[in-house]
Design a protein around this motif. Structure first.
Motif, mmCIF file in Angstrom:
data_model
loop_
_atom_site.group_PDB
_atom_site.id
_atom_site.type_symbol
_atom_site.label_atom_id
_atom_site.label_comp_id
_atom_site.label_asym_id
_atom_site.label_seq_id
_atom_site.Cartn_x
_atom_site.Cartn_y
_atom_site.Cartn_z
ATOM 1 N N CYS A 176 -6.375 23.753 -36.992
ATOM 2 C CA CYS A 176 -6.747 22.759 -38.992
ATOM 3 C C CYS A 176 -5.374 22.021 -38.689
ATOM 4 O O CYS A 176 -4.344 21.388 -37.969
ATOM 5 N N GLY A 177 -5.800 20.706 -39.242
ATOM 6 C CA GLY A 177 -5.322 19.051 -39.134
ATOM 7 C C GLY A 177 -5.461 18.729 -38.063
ATOM 8 O O GLY A 177 -4.976 17.208 -38.331
ATOM 9 N N LYS A 178 -6.326 18.867 -36.995
ATOM 10 C CA LYS A 178 -6.732 18.095 -36.142
ATOM 11 C C LYS A 178 -7.507 17.499 -37.156
ATOM 12 O O LYS A 178 -8.641 17.741 -37.647
ATOM 13 N N TRP A 179 -7.973 16.104 -36.107
ATOM 14 C CA TRP A 179 -9.826 15.309 -36.797
ATOM 15 C C TRP A 179 -10.245 15.890 -36.273
ATOM 16 O O TRP A 179 -10.176 16.540 -34.972
ATOM 17 N N CYS A 180 -11.293 16.005 -36.616
ATOM 18 C CA CYS A 180 -12.872 16.902 -36.791
ATOM 19 C C CYS A 180 -13.539 16.013 -36.219
ATOM 20 O O CYS A 180 -14.583 15.229 -37.215
ATOM 21 N N ASP A 181 -13.323 16.207 -34.894
ATOM 22 C CA ASP A 181 -14.457 15.680 -33.923
ATOM 23 C C ASP A 181 -14.921 17.061 -33.147
ATOM 24 O O ASP A 181 -14.339 17.662 -32.441
ATOM 25 N N LEU A 182 -16.041 16.998 -33.321
ATOM 26 C CA LEU A 182 -17.154 18.261 -32.834
ATOM 27 C C LEU A 182 -18.480 17.386 -32.083
ATOM 28 O O LEU A 182 -18.948 16.853 -31.630
ATOM 29 N N ALA A 183 -18.598 18.454 -31.110
ATOM 30 C CA ALA A 183 -20.228 18.557 -30.511
ATOM 31 C C ALA A 183 -20.221 19.803 -30.364
ATOM 32 O O ALA A 183 -20.482 20.962 -30.424
ATOM 33 N N ILE A 184 -22.174 20.081 -30.989
ATOM 34 C CA ILE A 184 -22.907 20.642 -31.812
ATOM 35 C C ILE A 184 -23.963 20.930 -30.697
ATOM 36 O O ILE A 184 -24.426 19.937 -30.278
ATOM 37 N N TRP A 185 -24.001 22.289 -29.224
ATOM 38 C CA TRP A 185 -24.524 22.076 -28.412
ATOM 39 C C TRP A 185 -25.481 23.689 -29.167
ATOM 40 O O TRP A 185 -25.654 24.406 -29.475
ATOM 41 N N ASP A 186 -27.013 22.763 -28.162
ATOM 42 C CA ASP A 186 -27.921 23.960 -28.427
ATOM 43 C C ASP A 186 -28.007 25.203 -27.068
ATOM 44 O O ASP A 186 -28.734 24.434 -25.941
ATOM 45 N N ILE A 187 -27.750 25.991 -26.914
ATOM 46 C CA ILE A 187 -27.037 26.672 -25.477
ATOM 47 C C ILE A 187 -26.710 28.207 -25.751
ATOM 48 O O ILE A 187 -26.253 28.018 -27.240
ATOM 49 N N GLU A 188 -27.091 28.880 -25.284
ATOM 50 C CA GLU A 188 -26.898 30.263 -25.568
ATOM 51 C C GLU A 188 -25.624 31.107 -25.606
ATOM 52 O O GLU A 188 -24.807 32.089 -25.640
ATOM 53 N N HIS A 189 -24.915 30.096 -24.576
ATOM 54 C CA HIS A 189 -23.232 30.640 -23.498
ATOM 55 C C HIS A 189 -22.715 29.044 -23.228
ATOM 56 O O HIS A 189 -23.554 28.279 -22.666
#
Length: 406
Positions: free
Chosen positions: A372-385
């Motif tokens: 919380c509080g950090k920039w909302c920079d995300l990578a969303i992945w199609d992986i199982e692990h």
């Protein structure tokens, strides 16, 4: 909704998180999780069961069990340059060494000629495809060095071009002034050139706010520790943190020098010794490993990974994207190389392009972990692990990339 219930701009539900947060290290995995943003920053992260009552969101996304990591960070690139050095690649295949190519007028100096001839617009246009490839694999923050101009006018041109990349694409660009990269062809000697950097180029660049940090190449074919020390002293006076290309081809104790200046990072570090590793750990200087250059140059001397682990030195990894020794624009492949060539673990590789890379840029309070509080920079992945991100070769499982909540 009550007055105290939160309103999010966007929320991602039914996710699996690798937060990379927490003092215990590891990936910080959270299952059946949610992450939400407000005003571009993370406003909630944790199990869905702990979401506050009455929350609302402008947009709700079902991740359907996908994994979310922090946006990837490439903490060492030379993304801005003119021309290419494919001919030198052929020379190396015939057995000509990196130092021999450099001493014959190739290497960095050949790129300097092409970069000086290019306009600022040319440099931006040439860099965008390289930038796009990094972005397509989940990169949200990229460091870009100068160092192919080697005079005040052209170093400024490179740094302006690098800044413009952040206007052209939704990505955070951090710039580094690498004036002490090589001796320019018109220079008479290294000491006089360092004088020029300290008295003219560095004050100009610092005054114009073009650089976030200063870097140098400490090596027999570049600059001595004494010359780097003078340059770094000037950088400190200018109020800029320092980084160092250190111990790549020999042990000039560059890692120790970097630590003495409390450098953000020492990069390459193949020949760093136990003293250097310990000094880096004590100073908080990150070891940035660059397996792309190690691979391309077919080097044999591996970085002292066990020494870094033993002393608690932070380890980041980066592409070192450049036209000669690491023409690499894939952090996913970089992770696989770091694991295969240097025997880093999956956790170390993923931390190396997120949490530790943020430390190497002096930005750990803003990016690199899902908190919380950090920039909302995300990578969303199609992986199982998460291990799949390190294990696969030539495969990009990115589903969605989010930069500052969008």
């Amino acid at each position: 909704m009550s007055d105290t219930a939160p309103h999010f701009d966007r929320i991602w539900l039914n996710a699996q998180l690798a937060t990379l947060a927490g003092a215990a290290g590891g990936l910080g995995e959270v299952k059946a999780a949610a992450i939400a943003c407000a005003n571009g920053r993370i406003a909630f992260v944790g199990p869905m069961a702990t979401l506050p009552d009455g929350w609302e969101a402008g947009e709700t996304i079902d991740c359907e069990g996908r994994w979310i990591t922090p946006g990837l960070i490439d903490c060492h690139t030379h993304l801005i340059f003119g021309g290419n050095r494919a001919a030198e690649f052929e020379m190396r295949l015939r057995g000509v060494g990196y130092e021999d190519i450099a001493r014959a007028g190739g290497g960095i100096v050949s790129t300097v000629k092409a970069t000086r001839q290019a306009s600022e617009d040319d440099l931006v246009r040439a860099a965008l495809p390289r930038l796009d490839h990094l972005i397509a694999e989940g990169a949200t923050t990229i460091e870009v060095k100068s160092g192919y101009g080697l005079d005040t006018q052209n170093e400024r041109k490179m740094l302006r071009a690098a800044r413009r990349l952040g206007d052209e694409r939704p990505v955070s660009i951090i710039t580094t002034f690498l004036g002490a990269h090589a001796l320019p062809p018109e220079a008479t000697d290294h000491d006089s050139y360092i004088d020029e950097l300290c008295c003219e180029t560095l004050p100009t660049i610092a005054g114009e706010g073009l650089a976030d940090a200063v870097d140098a190449f400490c090596e027999g074919i570049a600059f001595s520790p004494e010359q780097v020390e003078r340059f770094f002293t000037a950088a400190k006076i200018a109020g800029l943190p320092v980084k160092l290309h250190a111990d790549q081809l020999s042990n000039l104790h560059g890692a120790k020098l970097a630590a003495d200046f409390r450098a953000l990072s020492a990069d390459h570090v193949e020949y760093t010794d136990q003293t250097g590793a310990a000094a880096m750990a004590k100073a908080g200087t990150v070891a940035v490993l660059l397996p792309g250059a190690f691979y391309t140059l077919r080097e044999k001397q591996q970085p002292p990974i066990e020494a870094f682990r033993r002393h608690g030195t932070r380890i980041a990894i980066a592409t070192d994207c450049n036209p000669g020794t690491s023409p690499l624009t894939s952090l996913l492949l970089t992770m696989n190389m770091a694991a295969t060539l240097f025997r880093l673990t999956v956790d170390e590789c993923l931390a190396g392009v997120t949490r530790e890379a943020a430390h190497a840029l002096g930005r750990s309070g803003e990016i690199g972990t899902l908190e919380c509080g950090k920039w909302c920079d995300l990578a969303i992945w199609d992986i199982e692990h998460p291990a799949e991100l390190v294990y696969r070769l030539g495969f990009n499982p990115l589903h969605t990339r989010i930069w500052r909540g969008k």
